[in-house]
Design a protein around this motif. Structure first.
Motif, PDB file in Angstrom:
ATOM      1  N   TYR A  80     -13.678  -0.740   5.234  1.00 20.85           N
ATOM      2  CA  TYR A  80     -14.453  -0.383   4.043  1.00 20.85           C
ATOM      3  C   TYR A  80     -14.944  -1.595   3.252  1.00 20.85           C
ATOM      4  CZ  TYR A  80     -12.816   4.374   4.817  1.00 20.85           C
ATOM      5  OH  TYR A  80     -12.563   5.598   5.359  1.00 20.85           O
ATOM      6  N   GLN A 119      -7.979  -0.348   7.055  1.00 20.11           N
ATOM      7  CA  GLN A 119      -8.913   0.281   6.120  1.00 20.11           C
ATOM      8  C   GLN A 119      -9.626  -0.767   5.276  1.00 20.11           C
ATOM      9  OE1 GLN A 119      -5.983   2.946   4.533  1.00 20.11           O
ATOM     10  NE2 GLN A 119      -7.116   4.747   5.237  1.00 20.11           N
ATOM     11  N   ILE A 176       1.436   1.565  -6.977  1.00 20.06           N
ATOM     12  CA  ILE A 176       1.411   0.756  -8.193  1.00 20.06           C
ATOM     13  C   ILE A 176      -0.015   0.236  -8.364  1.00 20.06           C
ATOM     14  CG2 ILE A 176       2.191  -1.410  -9.225  1.00 20.06           C
ATOM     15  CD1 ILE A 176       4.886  -0.961  -7.846  1.00 20.06           C
ATOM     16  N   ASN A 235       0.810  -1.223   0.000  1.00 12.29           N
ATOM     17  CA  ASN A 235       0.000   0.000   0.000  1.00 12.29           C
ATOM     18  C   ASN A 235       0.845   1.275   0.000  1.00 12.29           C
ATOM     19  OD1 ASN A 235       0.921  -0.275   2.570  1.00 12.29           O
ATOM     20  ND2 ASN A 235      -1.039   0.094   3.590  1.00 12.29           N
ATOM     21  N   MET A 272      -3.018  -2.168  -9.869  1.00 17.20           N
ATOM     22  CA  MET A 272      -3.029  -3.564 -10.307  1.00 17.20           C
ATOM     23  C   MET A 272      -4.432  -3.987 -10.716  1.00 17.20           C
ATOM     24  SD  MET A 272      -1.141  -6.786  -8.669  1.00 17.20           S
ATOM     25  CE  MET A 272      -1.446  -8.473  -9.166  1.00 17.20           C
ATOM     26  N   PRO A 332      -5.997   6.681  -8.953  1.00 16.81           N
ATOM     27  CA  PRO A 332      -5.070   7.445  -8.099  1.00 16.81           C
ATOM     28  C   PRO A 332      -3.775   7.837  -8.830  1.00 16.81           C
ATOM     29  CG  PRO A 332      -5.654   5.302  -7.129  1.00 16.81           C
ATOM     30  CD  PRO A 332      -6.026   5.261  -8.562  1.00 16.81           C
ATOM     31  N   PHE A 342     -12.201   4.600  -4.643  1.00 16.52           N
ATOM     32  CA  PHE A 342     -11.678   4.072  -3.377  1.00 16.52           C
ATOM     33  C   PHE A 342     -10.250   4.535  -3.090  1.00 16.52           C
ATOM     34  CE2 PHE A 342      -9.595   0.767  -0.809  1.00 16.52           C
ATOM     35  CZ  PHE A 342     -10.421   0.783   0.296  1.00 16.52           C
ATOM     36  N   GLY A 343      -9.398   4.393  -4.095  1.00 19.83           N
ATOM     37  CA  GLY A 343      -7.998   4.780  -3.891  1.00 19.83           C
ATOM     38  C   GLY A 343      -7.847   6.266  -3.571  1.00 19.83           C
ATOM     39  N   ALA A 349      -7.239  -3.666  -2.506  1.00 17.03           N
ATOM     40  CA  ALA A 349      -7.280  -2.541  -1.574  1.00 17.03           C
ATOM     41  C   ALA A 349      -5.868  -2.076  -1.245  1.00 17.03           C
ATOM     42  CB  ALA A 349      -8.037  -2.943  -0.304  1.00 17.03           C
ATOM     43  N   ALA A 350      -4.943  -3.033  -1.068  1.00 14.87           N
ATOM     44  CA  ALA A 350      -3.565  -2.674  -0.728  1.00 14.87           C
ATOM     45  C   ALA A 350      -2.910  -1.884  -1.858  1.00 14.87           C
ATOM     46  CB  ALA A 350      -2.754  -3.938  -0.413  1.00 14.87           C
ATOM     47  N   THR A 351      -3.113  -2.322  -3.117  1.00 14.93           N
ATOM     48  CA  THR A 351      -2.479  -1.586  -4.214  1.00 14.93           C
ATOM     49  C   THR A 351      -3.071  -0.188  -4.340  1.00 14.93           C
ATOM     50  OG1 THR A 351      -4.026  -2.485  -5.831  1.00 14.93           O
ATOM     51  CG2 THR A 351      -1.943  -3.641  -5.583  1.00 14.93           C
ATOM     52  N   LEU A 352      -4.298  -0.010  -3.821  1.00 14.48           N
ATOM     53  CA  LEU A 352      -4.910   1.319  -3.864  1.00 14.48           C
ATOM     54  C   LEU A 352      -4.521   2.146  -2.644  1.00 14.48           C
ATOM     55  CD1 LEU A 352      -8.357   0.172  -5.223  1.00 14.48           C
ATOM     56  CD2 LEU A 352      -6.671   1.542  -6.436  1.00 14.48           C
ATOM     57  N   GLY A 353      -3.628   1.622  -1.841  1.00 11.85           N
ATOM     58  CA  GLY A 353      -3.095   2.403  -0.733  1.00 11.85           C
ATOM     59  C   GLY A 353      -3.722   2.118   0.617  1.00 11.85           C
ATOM     60  N   ALA A 354      -4.690   1.192   0.672  1.00 14.17           N
ATOM     61  CA  ALA A 354      -5.383   0.964   1.937  1.00 14.17           C
ATOM     62  C   ALA A 354      -4.539   0.125   2.883  1.00 14.17           C
ATOM     63  CB  ALA A 354      -6.715   0.271   1.679  1.00 14.17           C
ATOM     64  N   THR A 355      -4.613   0.437   4.164  1.00 15.49           N
ATOM     65  CA  THR A 355      -3.968  -0.390   5.170  1.00 15.49           C
ATOM     66  C   THR A 355      -4.897  -1.571   5.446  1.00 15.49           C
ATOM     67  OG1 THR A 355      -5.058   0.776   6.944  1.00 15.49           O
ATOM     68  CG2 THR A 355      -2.908   1.611   6.276  1.00 15.49           C
ATOM     69  N   ARG A 379     -10.353   1.752 -11.667  1.00 12.34           N
ATOM     70  CA  ARG A 379     -10.059   1.842 -10.242  1.00 12.34           C
ATOM     71  C   ARG A 379      -8.550   1.864 -10.018  1.00 12.34           C
ATOM     72  NH1 ARG A 379     -11.779  -3.091  -6.431  1.00 12.34           N
ATOM     73  NH2 ARG A 379     -10.175  -4.099  -7.703  1.00 12.34           N
ATOM     74  N   ALA A 380      -7.826   1.032 -10.785  1.00  8.63           N
ATOM     75  CA  ALA A 380      -6.376   0.979 -10.612  1.00  8.63           C
ATOM     76  C   ALA A 380      -5.715   2.273 -11.080  1.00  8.63           C
ATOM     77  CB  ALA A 380      -5.812  -0.219 -11.376  1.00  8.63           C
ATOM     78  N   LYS A 428     -10.184   8.104  -2.105  1.00  5.99           N
ATOM     79  CA  LYS A 428     -10.702   8.312  -0.762  1.00  5.99           C
ATOM     80  C   LYS A 428      -9.622   7.965   0.266  1.00  5.99           C
ATOM     81  CE  LYS A 428     -14.604   6.688   2.018  1.00  5.99           C
ATOM     82  NZ  LYS A 428     -15.807   5.868   1.941  1.00  5.99           N
ATOM     83  N   ILE A 429      -8.937   6.845   0.028  1.00  6.17           N
ATOM     84  CA  ILE A 429      -7.870   6.428   0.944  1.00  6.17           C
ATOM     85  C   ILE A 429      -6.769   7.500   0.963  1.00  6.17           C
ATOM     86  CG2 ILE A 429      -6.027   4.718   1.281  1.00  6.17           C
ATOM     87  CD1 ILE A 429      -8.786   3.695   2.052  1.00  6.17           C
TER      88      ILE A 429
END
Lengths: 355, 312, 262
Positions: free
Chosen positions: B224, B220, A79, A75, A81, A152, A100-101, B211-217, A148-149, A103-104
């Motif tokens: 979510y 998170q 990158i 995270n 995916m 961000p 989602f990305g 979720a991890a690749t989108l930056g989420a811990t 989605r990928a 928002k995070i």
């Protein structure tokens, strides 16, 4: 010289004593679309998952723009995916999935919505924002996953067999769309596939992998026409193999079906009397009706496969058999099964693989 | 064990209608096709359900609104507000809610640990098998087990005293709210594990990776995606655990006698000896229990319907 | 070790402690009956108690009767719903789940009011009537599990095809159920049966209010009057529950084979 973006350095990974990636070195350029191609178990997915951070390399380094990212959690890598089975979040609608990305990352709602809308337009799904994943077709879900990928603005995109779960027609159209979006954004992309046709059609360069090693790394044209190893030659495309015997190694001549021909590609290490395999693509073999080719052989048609624009013939040469492709011509029907034919091969198209 | 989870699955899921029936176009065909064999097949079930489930329960509901002479009255229901009865309901609800929530939370944590925690695979099947047994190990023997563990002479109490800590002097009492809750957890946690494990299996590994690749811990991801996806299942199980604890009596009765006056024990005493001196009030007590368990299920159904949007 | 894995182990260890310590404590307690040291005298005392033998065998008989009665009620209904009236399924399933929501004490309270000596059906007026009522009450308690077990069994076999095949061969409905369907779902039925037994064998509330001396009521009596025998009884109960559930696990291994063979 293009700018290096991703560098993989002596990467090694084993699962329970079984080494699946055996010291891989690669270097990708910025904005390049690279495919990792190979049969299942060749290590392509493991390499991708190490770039994403889901697997830890046993040794070796992964550098993005010169910085080692091996120590970063997935995270923190920025990158993007896309997965084979879409992996959209079922509890969120399309817009929330894409956003989602963002928002995070803490992007305020108005910007987030604008960016989501922009992404929806990019993938041609404007107006689908409120739908839930289960209401979409497989192809639509995979486009949402792509959006989605990308939303961000990741520095790199990884695609893990994103087309394998789709129907043949959608597969082709989506692959063109992916390539077009990738060009538009200029994002460095690594695409994992076991489908050689897919890899050849979409990539700037292809890494052919086998049992954890890089067999060849090059442009599709090179990979197809100048395979450097037997594995690459046989895995990518169809290959004919003719058995011949070296007549005179110095003069680069071999005996093939009773005639002696010159093969420029005969390696210097060949010795007289040694058996060699001459290989060539089906399209390098032609029906020699009037055509002038330096290797001319006689045989009988063993099989006729009508593939549409191309007709593939299997010709029985007695001790050898070759496949040859000719273009469909509506004025000339293909030869019938069993008909005697004469074939021609340009000796410069022949590769010699060690047996 | 599978039966427990499948029964609960159904209570926690939409009722499937199975393969389409092949009834012809004529609406009367169905009745024409209703042969003697069909009636014989379904009749025992219907008669049994009426005589031993529906009518006895409805009889209590009606009885709650009747005075001893059989006239309509609201007095019984209003008498539920007397301090003794209201206190019973309150403590029952507290024990049930606490044991259901703790049971669900701990059960979820254990289920997550054994399924997604990268523990050796043998642990999972061992825990599931044990849960099948423990979820049925309730009632009188369970209270004996906890008396032998946390009672005044129980092993843990004695060992703690030996180590210099007097459990009972510190304010703990097995015959209390917390004592009962801890005991109830012994069947609530396994029930939760049995029911929630299939739902956790349904969480795809790729969701976490995406979720991890989108930056989420990890946190998170659970906030979510993981928990929202499990949410309808969690709520369904929660209402089942609540009903499970709310109706339980044997454990509490054998553990505390009548020192902890939960509603079922009060009702038990009423049935035994008419301690409330009013049969109609007993029926009202029963009605109260039915209403509360029904409410728990309705809350669940409402929330589930809202989640249904994305549930296939 | 990664922190996530460490957490998993911690949670597992905590759970294991919570579930195993009471079992160990109970076993240890059951051995403490003599001052001079650990003995199995509490168990000897329990097993030689006439009331133990009487109440346990009574519970066993009622349990077996409840299983048989339950099968007679559930199997034809489940079969009928699956094959001929799938549109009734939601109603039937709702009914079968009611016992999970209506507490046992409510059921028995309803029975006492409905079947008392002055009612049209005074089951409580005679001993035999009360025994029957207790049996049927246990059928009600086990209904959710029994129905699910049978229905799952029916789902794994192709009821429609089997029935049509039997029909072509000239069998009537009763023969179909007895000779074709039942042998096919025997494994599922036995699982339901053992679960019923596990539930019934220690049941207290209903039997106590119907004044039946079942095993659960006996245990409660012992609990109120003795110190160490209850722990022995708890251990015995746990072993019985484990046995019943273990049988289900064992049966589950045979289940797919039955489905495939046919």
């Amino acid at each position: 010289m293009a700018e290096e973006f991703l560098r993989i350095d002596k990467l090694v990974k084993a699962f329970g004593g079984n080494q699946v990636v055996k010291g891989v070195d690669l270097s990708f350029n910025k904005g390049e679309f690279v495919s990792l191609l190979g049969p299942s178990g060749c290590g392509k997915t493991t390499i991708l998952r190490m770039i994403a951070g889901f697997e830890r390399p046993d040794s070796g380094r992964i550098l993005v723009e010169g910085k080692d990212i091996s120590g970063l959690a997935p995270n923190q890598r920025k990158i993007g995916m896309v997965f084979q089975a879409y992996a959209l979040f079922p509890n969120m609608n399309v817009a929330d999935n894409i956003g989602f990305g963002l928002k995070i990352a803490g992007m305020p709602k108005p910007q987030r919505e604008a960016r989501t809308e922009e992404m929806l337009q990019l993938i041609g799904l404007s107006g689908y924002g409120k739908r839930y994943p289960f209401e979409l077709s497989g192809g639509q879900q995979q486009r949402v996953a792509l959006a989605r990928a990308l939303a961000p603005s990741p520095r790199m995109l990884l695609l893990d067999e994103p087309l394998s779960a789709l129907d043949a027609k959608i597969r082709v159209s989506l692959r063109e769309q992916i390539r077009q979006i990738q060009r538009e954004l200029g994002i460095t992309t690594v695409f994992v596939t076991h489908d050689q046709e897919e890899a050849l059609s979409i990539s700037d360069r292809i890494v052919v992998l086998n049992t954890g090693n890089v067999e060849q790394f090059g442009q599709p044209f090179e990979i197809y026409n100048r395979p450097q190893t037997r594995f690459v030659a046989t895995f990518v495309g169809t290959l004919n193999t003719l058995n011949a015997t070296v007549a005179d190694a110095g003069a680069k001549t071999v005996t093939l079906g009773g005639t002696t021909v010159t093969i420029p590609a005969l390696p210097a290490s060949a010795r007289n009397g040694e058996a060699v395999a001459l290989t060539m693509r089906p399209e390098a073999v032609s029906l020699a009706n009037g055509a002038t080719r330096d290797i001319v052989l006689d045989g009988k048609v063993a099989e006729v496969s009508f593939l549409g624009s191309v007709i593939r013939l299997k010709v029985d040469l007695g001790d050898n058999a070759v496949n040859l492709d000719t273009f469909n011509d509506q004025r000339t029907p293909p030869p019938a099964h069993g008909a005697p034919v004469r074939i021609g091969i340009a000796s410069s198209d022949v590769l010699v693989l060690e047996r | 064990m599978t039966n427990v989870s499948s029964a609960a699955d159904t209570s926690a899921g939409p009722v499937s209608t199975g393969p389409a029936v092949r009834v012809g176009g004529n609406p009367f065909r169905f009745f024409l096709r209703l042969r003697l064999g069909d009636i014989i097949a379904i009749a025992p079930f219907i008669i049994f359900a009426l005589l031993f489930l529906l009518i006895p329960t409805l009889g209590l509901v009606v009885g709650a609104f009747q005075d001893p002479q059989g006239n309509f009255t609201l007095q019984n229901v209003m008498d539920l507000a007397t301090p003794q009865i209201a206190a019973s309901f309150w403590i029952s609800i507290r024990v049930s809610v606490t044991s259901a929530v703790l049971g669900a939370a701990i059960g979820l944590a254990i289920a997550l640990a054994i399924i997604r925690g990268k523990l050796p695979s043998g642990i999972r099947s061992a825990v599931m098998t044990f849960s099948g047994v423990a979820s049925q190990f309730a009632g009188i023997p369970l209270s004996f087990a906890f008396l032998a563990t946390l009672g005044r002479l129980g092993l843990v109490t004695v060992l703690l005293k030996f180590a210099g800590f007097d459990l009972y002097k510190s304010g703990f009492n097995l015959l209390s709210f917390w004592g009962l809750t801890i005991t109830y957890l012994y069947f609530q946690i396994p029930l939760m594990i049995l029911i929630i494990a299939p739902a956790i299996d349904g969480l795809k590994k790729e969701w976490g990776e995406a979720a991890a690749t989108l930056g989420a811990t990890n946190g998170q991801f659970w906030r979510y995606i993981g928990l929202p996806v499990l949410w309808p299942n969690l709520l369904g199980t929660l209402s089942l655990l609540f009903a499970n604890a709310f109706g339980a009596i044997a454990t509490a009765y054998a553990l505390t006698g009548s020192s902890l006056n939960i509603v079922p024990i009060l009702l038990y005493a009423q049935i035994r000896g008419d301690v409330l001196h009013n049969p109609g009030l007993g029926a009202a007590l029963a009605l109260g229990m039915i209403v509360i368990t029904a409410l728990a299920n309705i809350v669940y159904l409402v929330i589930r319907t809202r989640a249904e949007r994305w549930l296939k | 070790m990664k922190p996530a894995k460490l957490w998993s182990w911690l949670i597992f260890a905590f759970g294991a402690a919570y579930f195993i310590v009471p079992l160990l404590a109970t076993f240890e307690f059951s051995l403490r009956i003599r001052r001079e040291g650990y003995t199995f005298d509490a168990y000897t005392s329990v097993f030689s108690d006439g009331r133990f033998q009487a109440s346990f065998s009574y519970s066993l008989i009622v349990g077996v009767c409840a299983i048989l009665a339950g099968l007679l009620i559930v199997v034809p209904a489940a079969y009928y719903v699956r094959l001929r009236a799938p549109h009734l399924r939601p109603i039937i399933e709702f009914i079968t789940l009611l016992p999970l929501v209506i507490p046992a004490i409510i059921l028995v309270f309803g029975y006492i009011r409905m079947y008392n000596t002055s009612s049209p059906l005074p089951l409580l007026g005679t001993n035999l009537g009360t025994d029957i009522l207790l049996t049927l009450a246990y059928v009600a308690l086990a209904l959710p599990y029994m129905y699910r077990a049978v229905d799952t069994g029916l789902r794994t076999i192709d009821v429609q095809t089997l029935t049509e095949a039997a029909n072509i061969l000239g069998a009537n409905q009763a023969t179909i159920i007895a000779k074709v369907i039942f042998p096919n779902i025997i494994v599922a039925v036995l699982s339901g049966a053992f679960l019923t037994l596990a539930i019934v064998i220690g049941e207290f509330t209903i039997a106590s209010l119907l004044n039946r001396q079942v095993f659960g009521v006996y245990m409660q009596n012992v609990g109120a009057n003795r110190a160490f025998e209850p722990a022995a009884l708890a251990v015995i109960s746990f072993v019985i529950t484990w046995g019943a559930m273990g049988m289900i696990q064992l049966l589950a291994r045979f289940a797919p084979k039955t489905a495939r063979r046919d």
